[in-house]
Design a protein around this motif. Structure first.
Motif, PDB file in Angstrom:
ATOM      1  N   VAL A  73      -0.489 -18.030 -28.214  1.00 19.15           N
ATOM      2  CA  VAL A  73      -1.751 -17.314 -28.336  1.00 19.15           C
ATOM      3  C   VAL A  73      -2.649 -17.712 -27.161  1.00 19.15           C
ATOM      4  CG1 VAL A  73      -3.765 -16.822 -29.763  1.00 19.15           C
ATOM      5  CG2 VAL A  73      -1.569 -17.357 -30.853  1.00 19.15           C
ATOM      6  N   PRO A 125      -7.185 -18.862 -28.194  1.00 20.24           N
ATOM      7  CA  PRO A 125      -7.467 -18.413 -29.566  1.00 20.24           C
ATOM      8  C   PRO A 125      -8.927 -18.660 -29.972  1.00 20.24           C
ATOM      9  CG  PRO A 125      -6.238 -20.468 -29.565  1.00 20.24           C
ATOM     10  CD  PRO A 125      -6.247 -19.987 -28.151  1.00 20.24           C
ATOM     11  N   LEU A 166      -5.923 -22.684 -35.186  1.00 20.75           N
ATOM     12  CA  LEU A 166      -4.459 -22.639 -35.259  1.00 20.75           C
ATOM     13  C   LEU A 166      -3.938 -24.026 -35.645  1.00 20.75           C
ATOM     14  CD1 LEU A 166      -3.532 -20.631 -32.033  1.00 20.75           C
ATOM     15  CD2 LEU A 166      -3.355 -19.822 -34.378  1.00 20.75           C
TER      16      LEU A 166
END
Length: 292
Positions: free
Chosen positions: A188, A191, A195
């Motif tokens: 990602v 982000p 996460l």
């Protein structure tokens, strides 16, 4: 096949260093007496790279000039007997076979790498970001090449970052395969939501030519740019992609704090100035503590 070619993307606008970077590329910021990009080229060469292509853009001509000879300056230094200086300025021109290509429009890291397609051909290749430098004693790229030679699959360098910095990097999630090795399941780019990982991509990659077709089909992502992270996520659905938690310290000199930290720490390792700098820093800290 041997990894013998490297791509160094250096076409970004460098907005975090404005107004300085309006005319001077951030990759040319000096760390001690050398620009950041020279350390990156030296790391590539020390890792066995033979051919380097640097992706530049508008107002990046000084990078090209730096790796070419300056006949007038060299003649002046030679006639003045300043042979140590002559050797110093001649060194960057002899490091490797360095080529340059311009990214026509600043469309992101993925697009910059795509411009190197004809240069790379059908070989595996390294990518070293132009604002990440590493301690000379331990090459991050060489560690990745060793992993690639063993697993015959693309691999990227990662390290754990503090929670507050997760949004500044591409983040990977994966399955641990060894002491420092992970097989990536998800990537990602910067982000915005939490996460279950603090494993950040640190600007070193070993890739294979199949990434070019994926990049060509990758739509703009974060910031309206073609993100290499998005292309790597697509790659994970087709084949194995690994992350290696590298040894040694990488410095992100693409932001103020990282640049200052690198400059101070590397200066403290320089025999000519470290003692005087240490005394200054010690006094500075003492003065700050006294005022507080």
């Amino acid at each position: 096949m041997k990894v013998r070619k490297a791509v160094i993307p250096a076409a970004g606008l460098g907005t975090r260093f404005l107004p300085f970077s309006k005319t001077v590329p951030k990759e040319m910021l000096p760390v001690l007496n050398k620009p950041a990009i020279q350390y990156i080229v030296e790391e590539a060469v020390a890792s066995g790279i033979e051919e380097i292509i640097i992706i530049t853009g508008k107002n990046k001509r000084s990078i090209e000039d730096y790796f070419y000879n300056n006949a007038e300056l060299e003649l002046h230094l030679q006639s003045s007997g300043k042979l140590d200086m002559l050797k110093m300025i001649h060194q960057p021109t002899t490091l490797a076979n360095i080529h340059f290509v311009r990214q026509k429009t600043a469309l992101g890291l993925g697009d910059a790498i795509l411009t190197a397609r004809s240069f790379i051909g059908n070989e595996p290749f390294a990518v070293l970001l132009g604002d990440m430098i590493m301690e000379k004693s331990l090459s991050c790229l060489n560690q990745l090449i060793n992993v690639y030679n063993e697993y015959k699959a693309p691999v990227i360098a990662v390290e754990q970052v503090p929670d507050l910095e997760i949004g500044n990097y591409g983040i990977v999630l994966g399955e641990k395969k060894g002491e420092r090795l992970y097989r990536i399941h998800r990537l990602v780019e910067k982000p915005k939501t939490e996460l279950p990982s603090r494993m950040a991509i640190m600007g070193r990659y070993i890739l294979e030519p199949d990434i070019f077709d994926i990049l060509n089909d990758t739509k703009p992502g974060v910031g309206g740019e073609v993100q290499l992270t998005d292309a790597l996520q697509t790659l994970t659905s087709k084949r194995s992609l690994y992350a290696y938690q590298h040894e040694g310290k990488l410095y992100d000199v693409g932001n103020y704090l990282g640049y200052l930290i690198a400059s101070i720490e590397w200066s403290l390792k320089n025999e000519d100035i470290r003692d005087s700098l240490y005394i200054f820093l010690k006094k500075l800290i003492a003065d700050i503590e006294e005022k507080n």
